[in-house]
Scaffold this motif. Structure first.
Motif: not given
Length: 307
Positions: A99-110, A115-119
């Motif tokens: 189970d890598v849910t925490d890792i994936v969700e953290t990566q997606k949040a990052l 993306e917001r920073y780039r915009y």
């Protein structure tokens, strides 16, 4: 890890007891069922394609996919498939899943944050910066290149590179102000100075930053934005010159605001010293009044009509 043995059609032949801990599903619940039955519909096609590549290979790591938990939610799972069909004791594909849910969700949040920073960097003319005090690393947003003309490889630099571009007349003052901030309890910093552009000219900038400290109160990071105010500085200088001319000229000068409606609805907002000397009225006496109060009884009405 949850360990499973799959046949060539990805049907479960064996699942380890750890499936209860990982997915809250008893091992016997998988028996004879297809692994694809538990995978999220949006991830299914890609999982099938990757599983197909496992044949004949020693080990294949599948991209994370969503796997159905016993409570109905979806958990991100990372799976490594090993082809052991030639091993008699196994005669199938061994899948090690975790189970890598925490890792994936953290990566997606990052990724969303980046993306917001780039915009933000694209939407503003400010040069956003991020200064790692411990390593002296200095990262710039895209506004740095657009505003000051430097190539993109300069977006990743260090604090000394920035100091080298602060005007010699300003650099010591700016450094002293930063050092004072680091040794104080303040967290906000602002300074105005001249900064060297790629074309060799200096821009007047206003630089604002926020200081981040660790639990011991030591400065570790600063985030801020630099803005080119050269045009504003030139305009301010021009206005100061005009103000000086208006103030010191021997001609009486009146500046008035025209009201939207009504006859003679013009109101005085400024008079210079020459006006005070010529008329005997001081500025406070005439501000807000209509300049028409100055006309005397002997004024030429035709000239007033022209006016």
């Amino acid at each position: 890890d949850m360990i499973a043995i799959l046949d060539e059609m990805a049907n479960y032949r064996y699942v380890s007891p750890s499936s209860k801990r990982v997915l809250d599903i008893e091992p016997e619940m998988f028996s004879g069922r297809s692994a694809f039955e538990f995978i999220h519909p949006e991830d299914l096609e890609n999982a099938k394609l990757q599983f197909a590549t496992a044949a004949g290979q020693k080990k294949v790591s599948l991209s994370p996919f969503r796997f159905r938990h016993n409570n109905g939610t979806w958990r991100w799972v990372q799976t490594v498939v090993t082809d052991l069909r030639e091993t008699p004791a196994i005669n199938g594909f061994v899948a090690n899943s975790r189970d890598v849910t925490d890792i994936v969700e953290t990566q997606k949040a990052l990724e969303a944050s980046n993306e917001r920073y780039r915009y933000v960097s694209m939407a503003t003319s400010d040069a956003i910066w991020d200064y790692n005090i411990a390593t002296s690393e200095l990262l710039w947003g895209e506004g740095f290149s657009k505003t000051f003309g430097y190539p993109e490889h300069m977006l990743h630099s260090d604090i000394q590179t920035w100091k080298n571009r602060v005007h010699p007349d300003d650099v010591q003052r700016v450094e002293n102000k930063l050092a004072a901030l680091f040794n104080s309890t303040d967290t906000n910093w602002r300074d105005d100075y001249k900064f060297l552009k790629a074309d060799g000219n200096y821009a007047h900038v206003v630089d604002k930053g926020f200081l981040i400290k660790d639990s011991a109160g030591l400065p570790v990071r600063m985030i801020g934005a630099m803005q080119d105010i050269t045009v504003r500085k030139k305009e301010e200088a021009r206005l100061r010159v005009l103000e000086s001319v208006v103030t010191n000229t021997i001609d009486a000068v009146i500046i008035a605001r025209i009201e939207p409606s009504g006859k003679h609805m013009t109101k005085i907002v400024f008079v210079n010293t020459a006006f005070e000397k010529m008329t005997g009225y001081n500025a406070k006496e005439v501000e807000g009044r209509s300049p028409w109060f100055l006309q005397g009884s002997g004024s030429d009405k035709s000239e007033l009509e022209k006016l």
